[in-house]
Write a protein that holds these residues in place. Structure first.
Motif, PDB file in Angstrom:
ATOM      1  N   HIS A 245       2.280  -9.320  -6.879  1.00 53.19           N
ATOM      2  CA  HIS A 245       3.247  -8.846  -7.867  1.00 53.19           C
ATOM      3  C   HIS A 245       2.526  -7.773  -8.681  1.00 53.19           C
ATOM      4  O   HIS A 245       1.632  -8.078  -9.467  1.00 53.19           O
ATOM      5  CB  HIS A 245       3.713 -10.010  -8.750  1.00 53.19           C
ATOM      6  N   TYR A 246       2.896  -6.497  -8.466  1.00 50.07           N
ATOM      7  CA  TYR A 246       2.204  -5.364  -9.077  1.00 50.07           C
ATOM      8  C   TYR A 246       3.162  -4.604  -9.994  1.00 50.07           C
ATOM      9  O   TYR A 246       4.348  -4.472  -9.694  1.00 50.07           O
ATOM     10  CB  TYR A 246       1.697  -4.407  -7.998  1.00 50.07           C
ATOM     11  N   PHE A 247       2.616  -4.059 -11.090  1.00 52.65           N
ATOM     12  CA  PHE A 247       3.411  -3.404 -12.126  1.00 52.65           C
ATOM     13  C   PHE A 247       2.967  -1.958 -12.329  1.00 52.65           C
ATOM     14  O   PHE A 247       1.774  -1.692 -12.498  1.00 52.65           O
ATOM     15  CB  PHE A 247       3.262  -4.154 -13.456  1.00 52.65           C
TER      16      PHE A 247
ATOM     17  N   ASP B 147       0.823  -1.207   0.000  1.00 51.65           N
ATOM     18  CA  ASP B 147       0.000   0.000   0.000  1.00 51.65           C
ATOM     19  C   ASP B 147       0.862   1.264   0.000  1.00 51.65           C
ATOM     20  O   ASP B 147       0.581   2.213  -0.731  1.00 51.65           O
ATOM     21  CB  ASP B 147      -0.965   0.014   1.185  1.00 51.65           C
ATOM     22  N   GLU B 148       1.922   1.299   0.820  1.00 50.19           N
ATOM     23  CA  GLU B 148       2.823   2.454   0.824  1.00 50.19           C
ATOM     24  C   GLU B 148       3.524   2.589  -0.528  1.00 50.19           C
ATOM     25  O   GLU B 148       3.743   3.697  -1.024  1.00 50.19           O
ATOM     26  CB  GLU B 148       3.872   2.315   1.929  1.00 50.19           C
ATOM     27  N   THR B 149       3.863   1.458  -1.111  1.00 52.69           N
ATOM     28  CA  THR B 149       4.525   1.455  -2.409  1.00 52.69           C
ATOM     29  C   THR B 149       3.599   1.998  -3.484  1.00 52.69           C
ATOM     30  O   THR B 149       4.012   2.799  -4.336  1.00 52.69           O
ATOM     31  CB  THR B 149       5.005   0.018  -2.731  1.00 52.69           C
TER      32      THR B 149
ATOM     33  N   ILE C 157       8.065  -0.817 -13.759  1.00 53.99           N
ATOM     34  CA  ILE C 157       8.743  -1.227 -12.536  1.00 53.99           C
ATOM     35  C   ILE C 157       7.733  -2.044 -11.756  1.00 53.99           C
ATOM     36  O   ILE C 157       6.537  -1.707 -11.726  1.00 53.99           O
ATOM     37  CB  ILE C 157       9.294  -0.040 -11.717  1.00 53.99           C
ATOM     38  N   ALA C 158       8.179  -3.157 -11.206  1.00 53.95           N
ATOM     39  CA  ALA C 158       7.269  -4.082 -10.529  1.00 53.95           C
ATOM     40  C   ALA C 158       7.752  -4.328  -9.111  1.00 53.95           C
ATOM     41  O   ALA C 158       8.939  -4.188  -8.804  1.00 53.95           O
ATOM     42  CB  ALA C 158       7.217  -5.407 -11.298  1.00 53.95           C
ATOM     43  N   PHE C 159       6.814  -4.691  -8.264  1.00 52.44           N
ATOM     44  CA  PHE C 159       7.136  -5.011  -6.877  1.00 52.44           C
ATOM     45  C   PHE C 159       6.488  -6.324  -6.489  1.00 52.44           C
ATOM     46  O   PHE C 159       5.308  -6.543  -6.737  1.00 52.44           O
ATOM     47  CB  PHE C 159       6.642  -3.910  -5.934  1.00 52.44           C
ATOM     48  N   PHE C 160       7.281  -7.197  -5.875  1.00 48.35           N
ATOM     49  CA  PHE C 160       6.759  -8.350  -5.167  1.00 48.35           C
ATOM     50  C   PHE C 160       6.482  -7.890  -3.744  1.00 48.35           C
ATOM     51  O   PHE C 160       7.300  -7.178  -3.156  1.00 48.35           O
ATOM     52  CB  PHE C 160       7.802  -9.476  -5.099  1.00 48.35           C
TER      53      PHE C 160
ATOM     54  N   ASP D 109      12.628   5.610  -2.345  1.00 51.11           N
ATOM     55  CA  ASP D 109      11.204   5.285  -2.222  1.00 51.11           C
ATOM     56  C   ASP D 109      10.948   4.762  -0.809  1.00 51.11           C
ATOM     57  O   ASP D 109      11.882   4.690   0.001  1.00 51.11           O
ATOM     58  CB  ASP D 109      10.787   4.316  -3.341  1.00 51.11           C
ATOM     59  N   PRO D 110       9.710   4.409  -0.445  1.00 47.71           N
ATOM     60  CA  PRO D 110       9.425   3.941   0.917  1.00 47.71           C
ATOM     61  C   PRO D 110      10.169   2.664   1.307  1.00 47.71           C
ATOM     62  O   PRO D 110      10.251   2.328   2.486  1.00 47.71           O
ATOM     63  CB  PRO D 110       7.915   3.702   0.914  1.00 47.71           C
ATOM     64  N   ASN D 111      10.706   1.940   0.314  1.00 49.21           N
ATOM     65  CA  ASN D 111      11.460   0.715   0.587  1.00 49.21           C
ATOM     66  C   ASN D 111      12.972   0.980   0.637  1.00 49.21           C
ATOM     67  O   ASN D 111      13.763   0.059   0.644  1.00 49.21           O
ATOM     68  CB  ASN D 111      11.160  -0.313  -0.511  1.00 49.21           C
ATOM     69  N   ASN D 112      13.338   2.266   0.675  1.00 46.66           N
ATOM     70  CA  ASN D 112      14.734   2.724   0.639  1.00 46.66           C
ATOM     71  C   ASN D 112      15.443   2.353  -0.660  1.00 46.66           C
ATOM     72  O   ASN D 112      16.668   2.268  -0.701  1.00 46.66           O
ATOM     73  CB  ASN D 112      15.544   2.227   1.849  1.00 46.66           C
ATOM     74  N   ILE D 113      14.682   2.144  -1.724  1.00 42.83           N
ATOM     75  CA  ILE D 113      15.300   1.902  -3.027  1.00 42.83           C
ATOM     76  C   ILE D 113      15.843   3.237  -3.527  1.00 42.83           C
ATOM     77  O   ILE D 113      15.094   4.211  -3.642  1.00 42.83           O
ATOM     78  CB  ILE D 113      14.281   1.305  -4.019  1.00 42.83           C
TER      79      ILE D 113
END
Length: 197
Positions: free
Chosen positions: A43-45, A18-20, A54-57, A123-127
Motif C-alpha cells: 500500500h503506497y502513497f 513498479d509501473e505505477t 493518491i494511494a495504490f494497493f 495511467d498504466p492501470n487504465n485509471i
C-alpha cells in the motif's frame, strides 16, 4: 458542521506497483511519501498536494481495468468514473500534456469547460485521469452555479447543507471512551505490527 480540507487519499489498485511508481512518481513528479506491506500486499502513497494523496494497493492477480472514456455513461454495477487533479496554472497543464505525449501515453487535446481547462489521459492501470486548471479561480465555489435544465427537487434546495435532513447526534462518544486501534500503517510511526489478514 464538519470541516474538511481535502482528500486525505484516494485508494486505487494495481497488479504492477513498479509501473505505477514510474508513472506517478517519475513522470507526474508526485513524491512517494509512504509505503507499507508484506509479501502479497503493498500500500503506497503519492503526494498530490500538501493535503491530498493518491494511494495504490498492489495485490497479486490485479489487472488493469477496461479502458473507459471519461464521463461516458455505463450500465450495471459501477462506482467510479475518473479522477481530476488540479494544477496551479495553464503552463503546468501544457507541460503535463507534452510529458505524457513524449512518454507514449495517450493524452487529449486541451478542453475548455468554461471554468476549467482540462486534459485527459490514463495511467498504466487504465485509471481515467483528468488534469484541470481553474480558469475562473475559485469563482464557482464563491458563487455556485446550477445549469441543469431539469434539476431534482432536492437539488433545488440550494448549494448549502440542509439542516434537519438527518437525525441529530444524541449520544456523542465521550472523550474518556474514545479509542483507536492499530491498523495497516501503524508500523510506520508506532512500531506496531498488524495482522496480515
Amino acid at each position: 458542521m464538519p470541516k474538511y480540507y481535502g482528500i486525505n487519499h484516494l485508494a486505487m489498485a494495481t497488479g504492477k506497483m513498479d509501473e505505477t511508481i514510474r508513472f506517478w512518481r517519475d513522470l507526474l513528479e508526485m513524491r512517494l511519501v509512504a509505503g507499507i506491506g508484506h509479501p502479497g500486499y503493498r500500500h503506497y502513497f503519492f503526494e498530490i498536494s500538501p493535503y491530498d494523496l493518491i494511494a495504490f494497493f498492489e495485490w497479486p492477480g490485479v489487472e488493469p481495468q477496461s479502458e473507459k472514456d471519461h464521463g461516458a455513461p455505463v450500465k450495471g454495477p459501477f462506482g467510479f468514473d475518473h479522477v481530476s487533479i488540479g494544477v496551479t496554472d495553464e503552463e503546468v497543464l501544457w507541460e503535463l500534456k507534452d510529458k505524457l505525449d513524449a512518454a507514449g501515453f495517450w493524452v487529449s487535446e486541451v478542453v475548455d469547460h468554461g471554468f476549467i481547462l482540462s486534459i485527459y489521459t490514463f495511467d498504466p492501470n487504465n485509471i481515467p485521469l483528468e488534469f484541470s486548471f481553474a480558469t475562473r479561480g475559485d469563482e464557482i465555489r464563491r458563487n455556485p452555479i446550477m445549469a441543469d435544465s431539469s434539476p431534482s427537487e432536492i437539488t433545488k434546495e440550494g448549494s448549502d447543507p440542509q439542516p434537519g435532513k438527518w437525525p441529530k447526534v444524541t449520544e456523542p462518544t465521550h472523550s474518556e471512551e474514545r479509542r483507536s486501534y492499530p491498523g495497516a500503517g501503524s508500523e510506520l510511526f508506532h512500531g506496531i505490527g498488524t495482522s496480515k489478514g
